[in-house]
Design a protein around this motif. Sequence first.
Motif, PDB file in Angstrom:
ATOM      1  N   ALA A  50       0.497  -1.290  -0.644  1.00  0.00           N
ATOM      2  CA  ALA A  50      -0.089   0.437  -0.028  1.00  0.00           C
ATOM      3  C   ALA A  50       0.742   1.578   0.390  1.00  0.00           C
ATOM      4  O   ALA A  50       0.615   2.459  -0.682  1.00  0.00           O
ATOM      5  N   ILE A  51       1.711   1.189   0.580  1.00  0.00           N
ATOM      6  CA  ILE A  51       2.749   2.467   0.652  1.00  0.00           C
ATOM      7  C   ILE A  51       3.978   2.685  -0.617  1.00  0.00           C
ATOM      8  O   ILE A  51       3.655   3.766  -0.882  1.00  0.00           O
ATOM      9  N   GLU A  52       3.860   1.454  -1.406  1.00  0.00           N
ATOM     10  CA  GLU A  52       4.570   1.491  -1.822  1.00  0.00           C
ATOM     11  C   GLU A  52       3.740   1.869  -3.581  1.00  0.00           C
ATOM     12  O   GLU A  52       4.871   2.855  -4.076  1.00  0.00           O
ATOM     13  N   THR A  53       3.113   1.766  -3.092  1.00  0.00           N
ATOM     14  CA  THR A  53       1.964   2.106  -4.469  1.00  0.00           C
ATOM     15  C   THR A  53       1.689   3.565  -4.798  1.00  0.00           C
ATOM     16  O   THR A  53       1.215   4.092  -5.909  1.00  0.00           O
ATOM     17  N   VAL A  54       1.363   3.545  -3.640  1.00  0.00           N
ATOM     18  CA  VAL A  54       1.235   5.023  -3.121  1.00  0.00           C
ATOM     19  C   VAL A  54       2.274   6.394  -3.058  1.00  0.00           C
ATOM     20  O   VAL A  54       1.906   7.174  -4.301  1.00  0.00           O
ATOM     21  N   MET A  72      19.689 -14.697   0.554  1.00  0.00           N
ATOM     22  CA  MET A  72      19.943 -15.041   1.736  1.00  0.00           C
ATOM     23  C   MET A  72      21.178 -12.969   2.068  1.00  0.00           C
ATOM     24  O   MET A  72      20.887 -13.180   3.365  1.00  0.00           O
ATOM     25  N   ASN A  73      21.767 -12.402   1.008  1.00  0.00           N
ATOM     26  CA  ASN A  73      22.368 -11.019   1.811  1.00  0.00           C
ATOM     27  C   ASN A  73      21.251 -10.118   1.622  1.00  0.00           C
ATOM     28  O   ASN A  73      22.188  -8.644   2.447  1.00  0.00           O
ATOM     29  N   TYR A  74      20.102  -9.900   1.799  1.00  0.00           N
ATOM     30  CA  TYR A  74      18.715  -9.110   2.106  1.00  0.00           C
ATOM     31  C   TYR A  74      18.450  -8.607   3.562  1.00  0.00           C
ATOM     32  O   TYR A  74      18.301 -10.077   3.974  1.00  0.00           O
ATOM     33  N   THR A  75      18.339  -8.431   3.841  1.00  0.00           N
ATOM     34  CA  THR A  75      17.539  -8.019   5.255  1.00  0.00           C
ATOM     35  C   THR A  75      16.559  -6.972   5.027  1.00  0.00           C
ATOM     36  O   THR A  75      16.097  -5.539   5.194  1.00  0.00           O
ATOM     37  N   ASN A  76      15.159  -6.723   5.834  1.00  0.00           N
ATOM     38  CA  ASN A  76      13.980  -6.243   5.526  1.00  0.00           C
ATOM     39  C   ASN A  76      13.572  -5.716   6.447  1.00  0.00           C
ATOM     40  O   ASN A  76      13.103  -6.571   7.453  1.00  0.00           O
ATOM     41  N   TRP A  77      12.886  -4.456   6.652  1.00  0.00           N
ATOM     42  CA  TRP A  77      13.117  -3.529   8.191  1.00  0.00           C
ATOM     43  C   TRP A  77      11.767  -3.006   7.933  1.00  0.00           C
ATOM     44  O   TRP A  77      11.273  -2.983   6.466  1.00  0.00           O
ATOM     45  N   ILE A  78      10.701  -3.249   9.113  1.00  0.00           N
ATOM     46  CA  ILE A  78       9.329  -2.220   9.267  1.00  0.00           C
ATOM     47  C   ILE A  78       9.759  -1.140  10.211  1.00  0.00           C
ATOM     48  O   ILE A  78      10.193  -1.579  10.793  1.00  0.00           O
ATOM     49  N   THR A  85       0.810   0.622  12.841  1.00  0.00           N
ATOM     50  CA  THR A  85       0.385   1.400  11.807  1.00  0.00           C
ATOM     51  C   THR A  85       2.260   0.538  11.114  1.00  0.00           C
ATOM     52  O   THR A  85       3.082   1.567  12.087  1.00  0.00           O
ATOM     53  N   ILE A  86       2.483   0.644  10.096  1.00  0.00           N
ATOM     54  CA  ILE A  86       3.614   0.407   9.117  1.00  0.00           C
ATOM     55  C   ILE A  86       3.936   2.062   8.248  1.00  0.00           C
ATOM     56  O   ILE A  86       3.030   3.164   7.871  1.00  0.00           O
ATOM     57  N   ALA A  87       5.082   2.553   9.784  1.00  0.00           N
ATOM     58  CA  ALA A  87       5.486   3.676   9.160  1.00  0.00           C
ATOM     59  C   ALA A  87       6.291   3.933   7.765  1.00  0.00           C
ATOM     60  O   ALA A  87       7.073   4.844   7.259  1.00  0.00           O
ATOM     61  N   MET A 102      18.622  -0.815  -0.734  1.00  0.00           N
ATOM     62  CA  MET A 102      17.585  -1.067  -2.040  1.00  0.00           C
ATOM     63  C   MET A 102      16.458  -0.653  -1.616  1.00  0.00           C
ATOM     64  O   MET A 102      15.590   0.301  -3.746  1.00  0.00           O
ATOM     65  N   ASN A 103      15.828   0.041  -1.237  1.00  0.00           N
ATOM     66  CA  ASN A 103      15.099   0.464  -0.865  1.00  0.00           C
ATOM     67  C   ASN A 103      14.535   1.250   0.325  1.00  0.00           C
ATOM     68  O   ASN A 103      14.742   0.514   1.550  1.00  0.00           O
ATOM     69  N   ILE A 104      13.473   2.352   0.541  1.00  0.00           N
ATOM     70  CA  ILE A 104      13.456   2.811   1.785  1.00  0.00           C
ATOM     71  C   ILE A 104      12.602   3.434   1.687  1.00  0.00           C
ATOM     72  O   ILE A 104      12.500   4.982   0.516  1.00  0.00           O
ATOM     73  N   SER A 105      11.212   3.907   2.318  1.00  0.00           N
ATOM     74  CA  SER A 105       9.893   4.203   1.879  1.00  0.00           C
ATOM     75  C   SER A 105       9.184   4.492   3.094  1.00  0.00           C
ATOM     76  O   SER A 105       9.408   4.277   4.090  1.00  0.00           O
ATOM     77  N   VAL A 106       8.831   5.579   3.033  1.00  0.00           N
ATOM     78  CA  VAL A 106       8.005   6.183   4.296  1.00  0.00           C
ATOM     79  C   VAL A 106       6.710   6.129   4.023  1.00  0.00           C
ATOM     80  O   VAL A 106       5.759   7.438   3.137  1.00  0.00           O
ATOM     81  N   ASN A 107       5.369   5.608   4.628  1.00  0.00           N
ATOM     82  CA  ASN A 107       4.484   6.073   4.595  1.00  0.00           C
ATOM     83  C   ASN A 107       3.859   7.196   5.007  1.00  0.00           C
ATOM     84  O   ASN A 107       4.332   8.416   5.524  1.00  0.00           O
ATOM     85  N   PRO A 108       3.061   7.983   3.820  1.00  0.00           N
ATOM     86  CA  PRO A 108       2.657   9.056   3.388  1.00  0.00           C
ATOM     87  C   PRO A 108       2.381  10.085   5.054  1.00  0.00           C
ATOM     88  O   PRO A 108       2.345  11.403   4.574  1.00  0.00           O
ATOM     89  N   ALA A 109       1.184   8.980   5.763  1.00  0.00           N
ATOM     90  CA  ALA A 109       0.522   9.585   7.191  1.00  0.00           C
ATOM     91  C   ALA A 109       1.719  10.128   8.556  1.00  0.00           C
ATOM     92  O   ALA A 109       1.974  11.271   8.616  1.00  0.00           O
ATOM     93  N   PHE A 110       3.705   9.273   7.223  1.00  0.00           N
ATOM     94  CA  PHE A 110       5.027  10.059   8.905  1.00  0.00           C
ATOM     95  C   PHE A 110       5.850  10.779   8.335  1.00  0.00           C
ATOM     96  O   PHE A 110       6.378  10.106   8.653  1.00  0.00           O
ATOM     97  N   GLN A 111       5.093  10.947   6.614  1.00  0.00           N
ATOM     98  CA  GLN A 111       6.570  12.329   6.542  1.00  0.00           C
ATOM     99  C   GLN A 111       6.660  13.039   6.902  1.00  0.00           C
ATOM    100  O   GLN A 111       6.081  13.430   7.491  1.00  0.00           O
ATOM    101  N   ARG A 112       7.926  13.403   7.244  1.00  0.00           N
ATOM    102  CA  ARG A 112       8.567  14.767   8.168  1.00  0.00           C
ATOM    103  C   ARG A 112       8.444  14.576   9.218  1.00  0.00           C
ATOM    104  O   ARG A 112       7.673  15.332   9.704  1.00  0.00           O
TER     105      ARG A 112
END
Length: 184
Positions: A50-54, A72-78, A85-87, A102-112
């Motif tokens: 949902a965050i990625e597509t918005v 094996m060499n990737y670590t994925n964080w929330i 809620t996923i921020a 590789m990717n870092i993204s912030v939920n629009p409700a938590f940006q800034r």
Amino acid sequence: MWKLLHKLKSAMVYDADREFYSKVFPDSVEPRDLLRLRKMDHSDLPGVMAIETVNYEFPWTEGVFKDCFRAMNYTNWICEAPDETIAGYAIISVVAGEAHIMNISVNPAFQRQGVGRKMLEHLIEYARPRAETLFLEVRPSNPGAIHLYRSSGFREIGIRKNYYPAKNGKEDALMFALDLVPML
């Protein structure tokens, strides 16, 4: 099952004083201090997607995220708010003394609100004992991210031509690096 394990883990690292003071004296605690970072699991994918597509005109697919679980060499964080809620989320790869965001993204409700910086600081500390250098790419059309990376000590090291898909073809990527080992 995974949710239960995450709740147990959170209970073990729960800071009752911080939680108490944040409710009784809301100005005494920064909201970002109440955020928790944990490993991502498959049950997080709907929220992540949902965050990625918005956030992105050309988002990663669910299959790409599933591949990140298998690598094996990737670590994925929330990054999770107190109400679970996923921020935001972040993915890092570490191989042969090099780390790559590789990717870092912030939920629009938590940006800034410091979520991106908190995740970036976490990734840097995660990578520090495992790699000598941390790399990332960013779109030149993303000045907020560029500012975050520069203010965190990253330096621009080059350009990847036609790296990102764009509405009118391709967009270059700015390449950044952060030395994790102190220079002598």
